[in-house]
Motif scaffolding. Structure first.
Motif, PDB file in Angstrom:
ATOM      1  N   ARG A   1       0.350   4.035  -2.675  1.00 60.76           N
ATOM      2  CA  ARG A   1       0.976   5.357  -2.614  1.00 60.76           C
ATOM      3  C   ARG A   1       2.492   5.196  -2.534  1.00 60.76           C
ATOM      4  N   MET A   2       3.205   5.906  -3.387  1.00 61.08           N
ATOM      5  CA  MET A   2       4.666   5.896  -3.332  1.00 61.08           C
ATOM      6  C   MET A   2       5.188   7.304  -3.094  1.00 61.08           C
ATOM      7  N   THR A   3       6.045   7.442  -2.088  1.00 62.19           N
ATOM      8  CA  THR A   3       6.730   8.707  -1.827  1.00 62.19           C
ATOM      9  C   THR A   3       8.160   8.580  -2.325  1.00 62.19           C
ATOM     10  N   MET A   4       8.554   9.475  -3.226  1.00 59.44           N
ATOM     11  CA  MET A   4       9.917   9.476  -3.755  1.00 59.44           C
ATOM     12  C   MET A   4      10.725  10.555  -3.046  1.00 59.44           C
ATOM     13  N   LEU A   5      11.795  10.134  -2.375  1.00 59.79           N
ATOM     14  CA  LEU A   5      12.597  11.052  -1.569  1.00 59.79           C
ATOM     15  C   LEU A   5      13.942  11.400  -2.197  1.00 59.79           C
ATOM     16  N   ALA A   6      14.417  10.559  -3.099  1.00 54.88           N
ATOM     17  CA  ALA A   6      15.721  10.801  -3.730  1.00 54.88           C
ATOM     18  C   ALA A   6      15.796   9.985  -5.010  1.00 54.88           C
ATOM     19  N   LEU A   7      16.898  10.183  -5.744  1.00 54.49           N
ATOM     20  CA  LEU A   7      17.082   9.523  -7.043  1.00 54.49           C
ATOM     21  C   LEU A   7      18.515   8.977  -7.118  1.00 54.49           C
ATOM     22  N   LEU A   8      18.858   8.122  -6.155  1.00 51.69           N
ATOM     23  CA  LEU A   8      20.244   7.693  -6.007  1.00 51.69           C
ATOM     24  C   LEU A   8      20.778   6.949  -7.224  1.00 51.69           C
ATOM     25  N   SER A   9      19.899   6.261  -7.963  1.00 53.49           N
ATOM     26  CA  SER A   9      20.367   5.501  -9.131  1.00 53.49           C
ATOM     27  C   SER A   9      20.216   6.286 -10.431  1.00 53.49           C
ATOM     28  N   GLY A  10      19.622   7.471 -10.359  1.00 52.36           N
ATOM     29  CA  GLY A  10      19.410   8.269 -11.560  1.00 52.36           C
ATOM     30  C   GLY A  10      17.969   8.707 -11.693  1.00 52.36           C
ATOM     31  N   ALA A  11      17.757   9.719 -12.541  1.00 49.53           N
ATOM     32  CA  ALA A  11      16.435  10.327 -12.663  1.00 49.53           C
ATOM     33  C   ALA A  11      15.696   9.938 -13.936  1.00 49.53           C
ATOM     34  N   VAL A  12      16.375   9.312 -14.889  1.00 51.35           N
ATOM     35  CA  VAL A  12      15.762   9.029 -16.188  1.00 51.35           C
ATOM     36  C   VAL A  12      15.448   7.544 -16.318  1.00 51.35           C
TER      37      VAL A  12
ATOM     38  N   ASP B   1       0.817  -1.214   0.000  1.00 50.13           N
ATOM     39  CA  ASP B   1       0.000   0.000   0.000  1.00 50.13           C
ATOM     40  C   ASP B   1       0.852   1.266   0.000  1.00 50.13           C
ATOM     41  N   VAL B   2       2.038   1.166   0.598  1.00 44.96           N
ATOM     42  CA  VAL B   2       2.919   2.332   0.713  1.00 44.96           C
ATOM     43  C   VAL B   2       4.344   1.935   0.342  1.00 44.96           C
ATOM     44  N   VAL B   3       4.977   2.750  -0.500  1.00 53.04           N
ATOM     45  CA  VAL B   3       6.390   2.576  -0.850  1.00 53.04           C
ATOM     46  C   VAL B   3       7.139   3.856  -0.496  1.00 53.04           C
ATOM     47  N   ILE B   4       8.280   3.708   0.182  1.00 56.08           N
ATOM     48  CA  ILE B   4       9.178   4.836   0.425  1.00 56.08           C
ATOM     49  C   ILE B   4      10.436   4.569  -0.392  1.00 56.08           C
ATOM     50  N   ASP B   5      10.668   5.408  -1.415  1.00 54.41           N
ATOM     51  CA  ASP B   5      11.760   5.157  -2.357  1.00 54.41           C
ATOM     52  C   ASP B   5      12.779   6.283  -2.361  1.00 54.41           C
ATOM     53  N   PHE B   6      14.059   5.901  -2.341  1.00 53.64           N
ATOM     54  CA  PHE B   6      15.164   6.849  -2.436  1.00 53.64           C
ATOM     55  C   PHE B   6      15.962   6.630  -3.718  1.00 53.64           C
ATOM     56  N   VAL B   7      15.616   5.581  -4.471  1.00 53.70           N
ATOM     57  CA  VAL B   7      16.534   5.050  -5.478  1.00 53.70           C
ATOM     58  C   VAL B   7      16.232   5.553  -6.883  1.00 53.70           C
ATOM     59  N   GLY B   8      14.940   5.650  -7.231  1.00 52.69           N
ATOM     60  CA  GLY B   8      14.586   6.205  -8.528  1.00 52.69           C
ATOM     61  C   GLY B   8      14.688   5.218  -9.670  1.00 52.69           C
ATOM     62  N   GLN B   9      15.464   5.550 -10.664  1.00 52.45           N
ATOM     63  CA  GLN B   9      15.501   4.876 -11.966  1.00 52.45           C
ATOM     64  C   GLN B   9      15.524   3.338 -11.896  1.00 52.45           C
ATOM     65  N   SER B  10      16.481   2.768 -11.200  1.00 53.54           N
ATOM     66  CA  SER B  10      16.648   1.314 -11.227  1.00 53.54           C
ATOM     67  C   SER B  10      15.502   0.566 -10.559  1.00 53.54           C
ATOM     68  N   HIS B  11      14.793   1.226  -9.665  1.00 46.80           N
ATOM     69  CA  HIS B  11      13.718   0.567  -8.910  1.00 46.80           C
ATOM     70  C   HIS B  11      12.316   0.901  -9.427  1.00 46.80           C
ATOM     71  N   PHE B  12      12.219   1.842 -10.369  1.00 43.98           N
ATOM     72  CA  PHE B  12      10.905   2.401 -10.703  1.00 43.98           C
ATOM     73  C   PHE B  12       9.907   1.333 -11.185  1.00 43.98           C
ATOM     74  N   SER B  13      10.277   0.554 -12.183  1.00 46.44           N
ATOM     75  CA  SER B  13       9.335  -0.415 -12.750  1.00 46.44           C
ATOM     76  C   SER B  13       8.959  -1.490 -11.742  1.00 46.44           C
ATOM     77  N   GLN B  14       9.933  -1.937 -10.951  1.00 46.59           N
ATOM     78  CA  GLN B  14       9.638  -2.933  -9.916  1.00 46.59           C
ATOM     79  C   GLN B  14       8.726  -2.345  -8.835  1.00 46.59           C
ATOM     80  N   ASN B  15       8.929  -1.070  -8.518  1.00 50.35           N
ATOM     81  CA  ASN B  15       8.043  -0.416  -7.550  1.00 50.35           C
ATOM     82  C   ASN B  15       6.601  -0.420  -8.045  1.00 50.35           C
ATOM     83  N   ILE B  16       6.402  -0.061  -9.306  1.00 53.53           N
ATOM     84  CA  ILE B  16       5.054  -0.037  -9.881  1.00 53.53           C
ATOM     85  C   ILE B  16       4.439  -1.435  -9.832  1.00 53.53           C
ATOM     86  N   GLU B  17       5.251  -2.432 -10.147  1.00 55.65           N
ATOM     87  CA  GLU B  17       4.774  -3.816 -10.112  1.00 55.65           C
ATOM     88  C   GLU B  17       4.425  -4.250  -8.693  1.00 55.65           C
TER      89      GLU B  17
END
Length: 337
Positions: free
Chosen positions: A239-250, A216-232
């Motif tokens: 609800r996902m809160t994005m706090l940082a983009l440690l692996s990249g923004a694109v 129900d809730v995701v707290i993410d700091f990683v960004g790019q590398s985790h994005f698709s797995q987070n959605i899955e």
């Protein structure tokens, strides 16, 4: 009058550019209190700022550091709730790597007597960021399944414990080593499950943990590398809160369909750049709901501070190097000694 502070040669650069030098004691603005700093916490933003990638908010000190503990040494005539000698901890936009810091009176909390200076300095940025991400933005409620990335980081450990306190059904943490996984699973009010994101598909782990419901809730700091797995990994209405983009923004390629049919809510969140009013209200709510539950690692509270390592500020370069290795489980603190 002058004081000592950790300064950066040439204004930015590698860790070797950090040194202790002389600078002016801050001049108090209306609504501010002067605090003699005892200890301050390290955060990843400090490294980004040192490297020239993360300037402090307008009006904040150029000196590094956003959290500290210390003793009130001067309070303006317009301040009623703090007096000289009060032991406090607090949050600032910058300036904590110093002997003295000017901080708004609304951004201070009274240091509990059961916490050391080091433990108190580990609280503000970590716990306020986690509280904001999980409670205000993520709207965690009893029975939720929660996924927290960078689980062994300062914010990660704080978020895991807060999720448990707010009644989460499961809390799955991701990290990079088995050592960190074992540590997180064995904490009182620690993670209920964990995944090594380097060797496991954390979305598959989450699906198994939640009987295919998702989180129900995701707290993410990683960004790019985790994005698709987070959605899955997310449940319907997740609800996902994005706090940082440690692996990249694109993200080069992503399937947006689940965002639509699962009605997902994805929100970015920062704390340092928020208005003073927002921060003050956040601190007040945190004080009311959580602050009194925090004890030291050896205490018996439902939420505890975990310190990875303490450095004297003469070893500030070594402290930054320790954070850069990404080996810490818990908070890195520096004492002004």
């Amino acid at each position: 009058m002058s004081m000592q502070a950790v300064l950066i040669k040439d204004g930015k650069g590698p860790v070797e550019n950090l040194y202790i030098g002389e600078t002016s004691i801050p001049t108090l603005q209306p609504g501010q209190v002067l605090v003699k700093v005892k200890a301050f916490g390290l955060n990843r933003m400090d490294i980004s700022q040192r490297e020239g990638h993360y300037p402090p908010p307008p009006g904040s000190s150029d000196i590094l550091g956003v959290e500290f503990s210390g003793v009130v040494s001067n309070a303006g005539t317009d301040i009623s709730e703090w007096k000289v000698g009060d032991e406090v901890l607090g949050l600032v936009g910058g300036g904590a790597y110093a002997e003295y810091i000017a901080v708004y009176h609304t951004h201070l909390l009274k240091k509990p007597s059961h916490l050391t200076w080091v433990e108190a300095a580990s609280i503000p940025e970590n716990f306020l960021t986690a509280f904001q991400a999980l409670v205000l933005v993520g709207k965690v409620t009893e029975g939720d399944n929660v996924l927290i990335h960078a689980g062994a980081s300062g914010v990660g450990v704080s978020a895991i414990q807060l999720a448990r306190v707010y009644g989460a059904h499961t809390v799955t943490a991701t990290t990079s080593t088995q050592e960190k996984i074992d540590w997180l699973l064995n904490l009182p009010n620690g993670a209920t499950h964990a995944a090594n994101y380097k060797t496991e598909d954390f979305a598959a782990v989450v699906k198994k943990v939640t009987q295919n419901k998702g989180v129900d809730v995701v707290i993410d700091f990683v960004g790019q590398s985790h994005f698709s797995q987070n959605i899955e990994a997310m449940a319907v209405d997740g609800r996902m809160t994005m706090l940082a983009l440690l692996s990249g923004a694109v993200v080069d390629k992503a399937n947006l369909a689940p965002i639509l049919y699962k009605r997902l809510h994805i929100e970015g969140s920062t704390l340092r750049s928020r208005t003073l009013k927002y921060q003050a209200e956040l601190i007040a709510q945190f004080k009311q709901e959580v602050f009194g539950k925090i004890t030291s690692q050896g205490g018996d509270g439902p939420v505890r501070t975990y310190i990875h390592k303490v450095f004297p500020w003469s070893e500030i370069q070594e402290a930054h190097k320790e954070m850069e290795t990404n080996k810490n489980a818990g908070k890195i603190i520096v004492e002004v000694v």
